[in-house]
Design a protein around this motif. Structure first.
Motif, PDB file in Angstrom:
ATOM      1  N   LEU A  36      33.906  85.227  51.624  1.00 42.19           N
ATOM      2  CA  LEU A  36      33.472  83.867  51.171  1.00 42.19           C
ATOM      3  C   LEU A  36      32.414  83.172  52.356  1.00 42.19           C
ATOM      4  O   LEU A  36      31.850  82.446  52.016  1.00 42.19           O
ATOM      5  N   THR A  37      32.739  83.796  53.540  1.00 38.83           N
ATOM      6  CA  THR A  37      32.312  83.004  54.703  1.00 38.83           C
ATOM      7  C   THR A  37      30.669  82.947  54.642  1.00 38.83           C
ATOM      8  O   THR A  37      30.102  81.843  54.834  1.00 38.83           O
ATOM      9  N   PRO A  38      29.799  84.015  54.085  1.00 39.10           N
ATOM     10  CA  PRO A  38      28.424  84.027  54.181  1.00 39.10           C
ATOM     11  C   PRO A  38      28.016  82.824  53.142  1.00 39.10           C
ATOM     12  O   PRO A  38      26.994  82.187  53.414  1.00 39.10           O
ATOM     13  N   VAL A  39      28.748  82.583  52.067  1.00 42.01           N
ATOM     14  CA  VAL A  39      28.025  81.724  51.013  1.00 42.01           C
ATOM     15  C   VAL A  39      28.371  80.408  51.402  1.00 42.01           C
ATOM     16  O   VAL A  39      27.502  79.384  51.195  1.00 42.01           O
ATOM     17  N   LEU A  40      29.560  80.099  52.270  1.00 45.49           N
ATOM     18  CA  LEU A  40      29.789  78.678  52.741  1.00 45.49           C
ATOM     19  C   LEU A  40      28.998  78.426  53.778  1.00 45.49           C
ATOM     20  O   LEU A  40      28.536  77.409  53.950  1.00 45.49           O
ATOM     21  N   VAL A  41      28.750  79.497  54.793  1.00 48.81           N
ATOM     22  CA  VAL A  41      27.686  79.271  55.832  1.00 48.81           C
ATOM     23  C   VAL A  41      26.463  78.731  55.407  1.00 48.81           C
ATOM     24  O   VAL A  41      25.653  77.881  55.702  1.00 48.81           O
ATOM     25  N   ALA A  42      25.876  79.568  54.222  1.00 48.23           N
ATOM     26  CA  ALA A  42      24.465  79.247  53.681  1.00 48.23           C
ATOM     27  C   ALA A  42      24.595  77.746  52.937  1.00 48.23           C
ATOM     28  O   ALA A  42      23.656  77.195  53.272  1.00 48.23           O
ATOM     29  N   VAL A  43      25.630  77.683  52.468  1.00 44.81           N
ATOM     30  CA  VAL A  43      25.836  75.979  51.840  1.00 44.81           C
ATOM     31  C   VAL A  43      25.766  75.369  52.763  1.00 44.81           C
ATOM     32  O   VAL A  43      25.001  73.975  52.876  1.00 44.81           O
ATOM     33  N   ASN A  44      26.486  75.340  53.742  1.00 46.54           N
ATOM     34  CA  ASN A  44      26.581  74.188  54.910  1.00 46.54           C
ATOM     35  C   ASN A  44      25.070  74.204  55.688  1.00 46.54           C
ATOM     36  O   ASN A  44      25.083  72.948  56.246  1.00 46.54           O
ATOM     37  N   ILE A  45      24.539  75.311  55.723  1.00 42.18           N
ATOM     38  CA  ILE A  45      22.959  75.165  56.203  1.00 42.18           C
ATOM     39  C   ILE A  45      21.971  74.298  55.717  1.00 42.18           C
ATOM     40  O   ILE A  45      21.268  73.476  56.222  1.00 42.18           O
ATOM     41  N   LEU A  46      22.177  74.431  54.133  1.00 43.60           N
ATOM     42  CA  LEU A  46      21.453  73.576  53.330  1.00 43.60           C
ATOM     43  C   LEU A  46      21.775  72.008  53.404  1.00 43.60           C
ATOM     44  O   LEU A  46      21.074  71.297  53.572  1.00 43.60           O
ATOM     45  N   ILE A  47      23.150  71.908  53.456  1.00 42.77           N
ATOM     46  CA  ILE A  47      23.721  70.589  53.594  1.00 42.77           C
ATOM     47  C   ILE A  47      23.088  69.823  54.824  1.00 42.77           C
ATOM     48  O   ILE A  47      22.803  68.948  54.699  1.00 42.77           O
ATOM     49  N   SER A  48      23.119  70.611  56.115  1.00 42.23           N
ATOM     50  CA  SER A  48      22.928  70.063  57.163  1.00 42.23           C
ATOM     51  C   SER A  48      21.343  69.666  57.214  1.00 42.23           C
ATOM     52  O   SER A  48      21.064  68.472  57.627  1.00 42.23           O
ATOM     53  N   VAL A  49      20.564  70.675  56.825  1.00 44.52           N
ATOM     54  CA  VAL A  49      18.996  70.556  56.753  1.00 44.52           C
ATOM     55  C   VAL A  49      18.542  69.230  55.843  1.00 44.52           C
ATOM     56  O   VAL A  49      17.953  68.492  56.234  1.00 44.52           O
ATOM     57  N   PHE A  50      19.376  69.447  54.632  1.00 41.48           N
ATOM     58  CA  PHE A  50      18.914  68.480  53.427  1.00 41.48           C
ATOM     59  C   PHE A  50      19.616  66.868  53.917  1.00 41.48           C
ATOM     60  O   PHE A  50      19.056  65.971  53.721  1.00 41.48           O
ATOM     61  N   GLY A  51      20.713  66.934  54.581  1.00 39.49           N
ATOM     62  CA  GLY A  51      21.488  65.861  54.814  1.00 39.49           C
ATOM     63  C   GLY A  51      20.753  65.079  56.084  1.00 39.49           C
ATOM     64  O   GLY A  51      20.634  63.851  55.823  1.00 39.49           O
ATOM     65  N   LEU A  52      20.096  65.814  56.917  1.00 32.95           N
ATOM     66  CA  LEU A  52      19.604  65.183  58.325  1.00 32.95           C
ATOM     67  C   LEU A  52      18.186  64.620  57.795  1.00 32.95           C
ATOM     68  O   LEU A  52      17.851  63.460  57.833  1.00 32.95           O
ATOM     69  N   GLY A  53      17.452  65.249  56.814  1.00 33.10           N
ATOM     70  CA  GLY A  53      16.196  64.812  56.218  1.00 33.10           C
ATOM     71  C   GLY A  53      16.277  63.788  55.409  1.00 33.10           C
ATOM     72  O   GLY A  53      15.517  62.766  55.482  1.00 33.10           O
ATOM     73  N   GLY A  54      17.082  64.007  54.611  1.00 35.35           N
ATOM     74  CA  GLY A  54      17.411  63.086  53.271  1.00 35.35           C
ATOM     75  C   GLY A  54      17.816  61.753  53.999  1.00 35.35           C
ATOM     76  O   GLY A  54      17.370  60.546  53.537  1.00 35.35           O
ATOM     77  N   ASN A  55      18.833  61.648  54.658  1.00 36.88           N
ATOM     78  CA  ASN A  55      19.380  60.351  55.300  1.00 36.88           C
ATOM     79  C   ASN A  55      18.529  59.765  56.315  1.00 36.88           C
ATOM     80  O   ASN A  55      18.465  58.643  56.316  1.00 36.88           O
ATOM     81  N   SER A  56      17.804  60.650  56.976  1.00 37.87           N
ATOM     82  CA  SER A  56      16.556  59.958  57.960  1.00 37.87           C
ATOM     83  C   SER A  56      15.733  59.288  57.047  1.00 37.87           C
ATOM     84  O   SER A  56      15.315  58.078  57.536  1.00 37.87           O
ATOM     85  N   LEU A  57      15.286  59.915  55.953  1.00 34.83           N
ATOM     86  CA  LEU A  57      14.272  59.225  55.135  1.00 34.83           C
ATOM     87  C   LEU A  57      14.865  57.735  54.419  1.00 34.83           C
ATOM     88  O   LEU A  57      14.391  56.808  54.631  1.00 34.83           O
ATOM     89  N   VAL A  58      16.163  57.785  53.989  1.00 33.85           N
ATOM     90  CA  VAL A  58      16.820  56.688  53.484  1.00 33.85           C
ATOM     91  C   VAL A  58      16.881  55.718  54.733  1.00 33.85           C
ATOM     92  O   VAL A  58      16.615  54.364  54.221  1.00 33.85           O
TER      93      VAL A  58
END
Length: 336
Positions: A36-58
């Motif tokens: 399960l680790t690779p899946v969770l890592v991939a999801v967390n990477i997406l969360i980090s990228v979109f979270g930083l970008g999206g919240n910066s935009l807000v």
């Protein structure tokens, strides 16, 4: 045997744990890589990228492009909370991949605390938003005369202080330990009673009480709005979507935390997996808010479009001016 909640693939020790298993054995179990680790890592990477970008935009749109109001004050604070969490998330991702913590004790404490600071500040802000909307509907005249940005900022400061105080256990009990060339970042409560007290406090203060307060406010809003004519219900839709997304993301985590307190009657492997998935779902809440603003909030969407359009136009004009200047210089050189 009791192993506390997995904070992004992490583990916790207390005295009851150590009486039933060796520390080395627990470390080996916790650091083992599952499918399960690779899946969770991939999801967390997406969360980090979109979270930083999206919240910066807000933060940019609500802070500099929109008129400062009580509502934008709530949303900026929510975006800052999510942004701070996403800043530390890459360190957790590295730890999930390598099972090694090379960043030292201070970052070990801060990274663990970021999740719970985000949890408390987010849910307290949702309570403020719900209560604010409720007051606007129930007491419109009083709200018009007393509802100010300055008072909203004061409420936000108080919210951050309360969130920081409730996050202190993560700072106090977080430790690192070295086993050969591998350093582990873990939480040592020293006793099961402390572990249980912290877990229950997080559930009651960070979930149950806020949930009941928000349900009460939303129920009052629902009843009152049936009898009122409101020009636009978009702000209320954003509020409801934010609340639902928070509780949808955090319910699995709190569920497995409570199950973990009675570890003897549950499978350790199931709890570990459930807590890892629950922690990832909790992290996902940090990038959902910007998505909701874009797809539900008309004002935010329109201002975003205008801002991006103006930025692209300015960039193209700069390119045009720079290109024209370079051509003029080239012709001058040819003439000379």
């Amino acid at each position: 045997m009791a192993v506390d909640y997995v904070e992004f693939g992490d583990y916790v020790l207390d005295n009851e744990t150590e009486s039933n298993t060796t520390t080395a054995g627990l470390l080996n179990f916790s650091s083992s890589q599952s499918s399960l680790t690779p899946v969770l890592v991939a999801v967390n990477i997406l969360i980090s990228v979109f979270g930083l970008g999206g919240n910066s935009l807000v933060i940019w749109i609500c802070g500099w492009k929109m008129k400062r109001t009580v509502i934008t004050t709530w949303y900026i604070s929510l975006a800052i909370s999510d942004f701070l969490f996403c800043v530390f998330l890459p360190l957790d991702i590295f730890y999930m991949v390598t099972s090694h913590w090379p960043f030292g004790l201070i970052l070990c404490k801060l990274t663990s605390s970021a999740l719970f600071l985000n949890m408390y500040s987010s849910v307290f802000l949702l309570v403020l938003i719900s209560a604010d909307r409720c007051v606007m509907i129930l007491f419109p005249v009083w709200s018009h005369n007393h509802r100010t940005v300055e008072k909203a900022l004061g409420a936000v400061v108080l919210m951050w202080v309360c969130s920081a105080l409730l996050t202190l256990p993560s700072l106090l009990f977080r430790q690192i330990t070295v086993h050969g060339s591998v350093t582990q970042c873990y939480t040592d409560y020293m006793s099961h009673s402390k572990h249980k007290a912290v877990a229950l406090t997080r559930f009651i203060c960070g979930f149950l009480i806020p949930f009941l307060m928000i349900v009460l406010c939303c129920s009052v809003l629902g009843v009152k709005m049936r009898n009122l004519t409101i020009k636009s219900k978009k702000p209320y839709k954003v509020m409801v979507a934010l609340i639902l997304s928070f509780f949808f993301c955090w319910v699995p985590y709190h569920t497995f935390v409570l199950l973990e307190l009675d570890l003897m009657n549950h499978s350790l492997e199931v709890l570990q997996t459930g807590l890892k998935v629950g922690a990832t779902m909790a992290a996902a809440n940090s990038f959902i808010s910007p998505v909701l603003y874009v797809f539900i909030g008309n004002d935010f969407k329109q201002i975003l479009k205008r801002s991006l359009t103006s930025k692209i136009k300015e960039a193209m004009e700069d390119d045009f001016r720079t290109g024209g200047l370079n051509q003029s210089r080239s012709r001058s050189i040819e003439i000379m």
